[in-house]
Motif scaffolding. Structure first.
Motif, mmCIF file in Angstrom:
data_model
loop_
_atom_site.group_PDB
_atom_site.id
_atom_site.type_symbol
_atom_site.label_atom_id
_atom_site.label_comp_id
_atom_site.label_asym_id
_atom_site.label_seq_id
_atom_site.Cartn_x
_atom_site.Cartn_y
_atom_site.Cartn_z
ATOM 1 N N MET A 188 0.818 -1.206 0.000
ATOM 2 C CA MET A 188 0.000 0.000 0.000
ATOM 3 C C MET A 188 0.859 1.265 0.000
ATOM 4 S SD MET A 188 -3.080 -0.963 -0.400
ATOM 5 C CE MET A 188 -2.321 -2.158 -1.483
ATOM 6 N N ASP A 208 -6.217 -4.867 4.165
ATOM 7 C CA ASP A 208 -6.227 -3.450 3.832
ATOM 8 C C ASP A 208 -7.458 -3.119 2.989
ATOM 9 O OD1 ASP A 208 -5.496 -1.004 2.079
ATOM 10 O OD2 ASP A 208 -3.979 -1.002 3.672
ATOM 11 N N LYS A 248 -8.116 -0.515 1.166
ATOM 12 C CA LYS A 248 -7.743 -0.005 -0.156
ATOM 13 C C LYS A 248 -7.461 -1.166 -1.124
ATOM 14 C CE LYS A 248 -4.359 3.115 -2.312
ATOM 15 N NZ LYS A 248 -3.157 3.933 -2.068
ATOM 16 N N TYR A 279 -9.479 -2.163 -4.559
ATOM 17 C CA TYR A 279 -8.704 -2.359 -5.787
ATOM 18 C C TYR A 279 -9.076 -3.700 -6.438
ATOM 19 C CZ TYR A 279 -4.658 -3.915 -8.494
ATOM 20 O OH TYR A 279 -3.848 -4.418 -9.478
#
Length: 195
Positions: free
Chosen positions: A136, A173, A175, A179
């Protein structure tokens, strides 16, 4: 025309997806590892194998980078700083994500039962979670790993992310979860996985 040997439930998925993204015609032979149709092209019996003009190419990463370079898409040009960064991400994903997942698979069902060490999976999950945090920090601004342009590492990461979920390796995570959802929504990805 290309021929891809290997099932979409293996690393051959990376090759199938790359060819779908490139919109290149290909024949798909959904052979399993060590089957007769595989061993004649790869004595190790591993999939995927890409056949072009009678020449076999093995190893999913080598295949997808070759296709990206040949067609001038989903990659940066060799010898540029962007390509060095792309290759660095590719190697990171292979070392930190793919390797942990493959080691866990070997100790789950690949190795003979008497050689399997189930306790190793706890340390592999720990490494996998730690690697997500590192990734990340390396991820570019934009929808893809490198930023605005989809590249080879995006295919590897998405494949590893799907593999992780199947193997019960947590995606920690948020994010990264978002994704992976975006990447799995791509039409070319859906076509490749439907094979």
């Amino acid at each position: 025309m290309y021929t891809v040997i290997g099932t979409s439930k293996s690393r051959a998925a990376r090759v199938l997806w790359m060819l779908e993204e490139l919109e290149e015609p290909f024949k798909h032979v959904a052979a399993t590892p060590r089957s007769e149709g595989v061993v004649e092209f790869n004595p190790a019996g591993k999939i995927p194998v890409l056949i072009e003009d009678g020449t076999p190419i093995t190893d999913s990463t080598a295949i997808i980078q070759y296709l990206a370079d040949k067609h001038g898409r989903l990659t940066y040009r060799a010898g540029t700083l962007d390509r060095a960064r792309q290759d660095s991400l590719t190697q990171f994903l292979l070392d930190e994500f793919d390797a942990a997942l493959w080691m866990a698979a070997r100790h789950s069902f690949v190795l003979p039962e008497e050689l399997r060490q189930s306790a190793i999976k706890d340390s592999l999950r720990w490494e996998f979670e730690r690697s997500q945090k590192t990734l990340m920090h390396r991820m570019g601004e934009g929808p893809f790993l490198m930023g605005a342009q989809m590249t080879v590492p995006d295919i590897i990461l998405t494949h590893c992310g799907n593999w992780a979920l199947t193997a019960r390796f947590p995606i920690v995570d948020h994010k990264l979860s978002l994704y992976l959802e975006r990447m799995r929504a791509r039409p070319a990805f859906k076509r490749a996985m439907a094979r």
